[in-house]
Design a protein around this motif. Structure first.
Motif, short mmCIF file in Angstrom:
data_model
loop_
_atom_site.label_atom_id
_atom_site.label_comp_id
_atom_site.label_asym_id
_atom_site.label_seq_id
_atom_site.Cartn_x
_atom_site.Cartn_y
_atom_site.Cartn_z
N GLU A 32 -68.97 -62.52 -6.12
CA GLU A 32 -69.69 -61.56 -6.96
C GLU A 32 -71.18 -61.91 -7.03
O GLU A 32 -72.04 -61.03 -6.95
CB GLU A 32 -69.07 -61.52 -8.35
N GLU A 33 -71.47 -63.17 -7.19
CA GLU A 33 -72.86 -63.65 -7.26
C GLU A 33 -73.61 -63.33 -5.96
O GLU A 33 -74.72 -62.79 -5.99
CB GLU A 33 -72.85 -65.16 -7.52
N LEU A 34 -72.99 -63.61 -4.84
CA LEU A 34 -73.63 -63.36 -3.55
C LEU A 34 -73.71 -61.87 -3.23
O LEU A 34 -74.64 -61.43 -2.55
CB LEU A 34 -72.89 -64.10 -2.43
N SER A 35 -72.76 -61.09 -3.72
CA SER A 35 -72.76 -59.64 -3.48
C SER A 35 -73.92 -58.97 -4.19
O SER A 35 -74.45 -57.97 -3.72
CB SER A 35 -71.45 -59.01 -3.94
N LYS A 36 -74.32 -59.49 -5.30
CA LYS A 36 -75.38 -58.89 -6.12
C LYS A 36 -76.78 -59.21 -5.61
O LYS A 36 -77.70 -58.47 -5.89
CB LYS A 36 -75.25 -59.38 -7.56
N SER A 37 -76.94 -60.30 -4.91
CA SER A 37 -78.29 -60.73 -4.57
C SER A 37 -78.44 -61.05 -3.08
O SER A 37 -77.98 -62.08 -2.61
CB SER A 37 -78.65 -61.96 -5.40
N ARG A 38 -79.17 -60.16 -2.41
CA ARG A 38 -79.45 -60.41 -0.99
C ARG A 38 -80.37 -61.61 -0.86
O ARG A 38 -80.26 -62.39 0.08
CB ARG A 38 -80.08 -59.16 -0.38
N LYS A 45 -64.30 -61.65 0.89
CA LYS A 45 -63.57 -60.71 0.02
C LYS A 45 -62.20 -60.40 0.62
O LYS A 45 -61.19 -60.42 -0.08
CB LYS A 45 -64.36 -59.41 -0.14
N SER A 46 -62.20 -60.10 1.90
CA SER A 46 -60.95 -59.78 2.58
C SER A 46 -60.00 -60.98 2.56
O SER A 46 -58.80 -60.83 2.27
CB SER A 46 -61.25 -59.36 4.02
N SER A 47 -60.53 -62.15 2.86
CA SER A 47 -59.70 -63.36 2.87
C SER A 47 -59.15 -63.66 1.48
O SER A 47 -58.00 -64.07 1.35
CB SER A 47 -60.52 -64.56 3.35
N LEU A 48 -59.97 -63.43 0.47
CA LEU A 48 -59.53 -63.71 -0.90
C LEU A 48 -58.38 -62.78 -1.28
O LEU A 48 -57.42 -63.21 -1.94
CB LEU A 48 -60.69 -63.58 -1.88
N THR A 49 -58.44 -61.54 -0.84
CA THR A 49 -57.34 -60.60 -1.10
C THR A 49 -56.05 -61.11 -0.45
O THR A 49 -54.99 -61.10 -1.06
CB THR A 49 -57.70 -59.19 -0.58
N GLN A 50 -56.17 -61.56 0.80
CA GLN A 50 -55.00 -62.09 1.50
C GLN A 50 -54.47 -63.35 0.81
O GLN A 50 -53.26 -63.53 0.69
CB GLN A 50 -55.36 -62.41 2.95
N VAL A 51 -55.37 -64.19 0.36
CA VAL A 51 -54.98 -65.43 -0.33
C VAL A 51 -54.23 -65.09 -1.62
O VAL A 51 -53.23 -65.73 -1.94
CB VAL A 51 -56.22 -66.31 -0.60
#
Length: 191
Positions: free
Chosen positions: A120-126, A143-149
């Protein structure tokens, strides 16, 4: 006269064999019952030891059928000690798996939250992504990997609830490995 002696000797041998058969059969039956009543935990956590016990009994049964009653009694007398060893091995394995599960069930959800926060932190700030050397693709992959995890973690919890500790720990170890990879890809430092 010789025939009479021979018949007496033969009758004596048959009588001795018949007397030895009863105790051998009883000892074999007791040993078989002991092994068969070991329980589900022994099957789950010490299956190899249980298979060895069953093999010993199978060999003893073959010796019984051959009339080698002394070997049958000797084998049957050794079964209780082997049963104790197998029970102890099963208890130790179950304890090991339980401790592994308990440790991971405490640590892994916190690690998932930590990684989720980092995403979330990295998604908000380029700007933050650039300064830390994490590109947008790495964030999306995380994000995708976290969903799978999270799905895998759900499977691990389900296995635990179904009393399949070995599978639960195996899946939890996979979760742990995947989380470490995701954290590394996000340039998270190890604590």
């Amino acid at each position: 006269m010789k025939l009479t002696r021979f018949l007496c000797l033969l009758a004596s041998l048959v009588l001795v064999a018949a007397c030895a058969k009863g105790p051998a059969e009883e000892a074999l039956k007791e040993a078989e019952a002991t092994v068969e009543n070991l329980g589900e935990d022994v099957e789950k956590y010490a299956g190899e030891g249980l298979a060895e016990l069953r093999e010993s009994l199978s060999e003893a049964r073959a010796k019984f059928d051959e009339g080698d009653y002394a070997v049958v009694v000797e084998t049957a007398q050794g079964i209780p000690a082997k049963v104790d060893e197998v029970k102890q091995a099963a208890e130790a394995r179950k304890q090991e798996l339980t401790e592994g599960w308990n440790s991971m069930s405490e640590a892994l959800p916190a690690k998932v939250e930590e990684i989720q926060g980092r995403i979330e932190e990295l998604s908000k700030s380029r700007r933050l992504r650039r300064s830390e050397g994490v590109d947008e693709e790495a964030v999306e992959a995380a994000k995708s990997s976290l969903t799978q995890v999270q799905e895998l973690w759900g499977q691990a919890k389900e296995a635990y609830q179904n009393a399949d500790l070995a599978k639960a720990v195996e899946l939890a170890n996979s979760v742990k490995t995947q989380l470490a990879q995701v954290a590394s890809n996000l340039k998270m430092t190890a604590e």
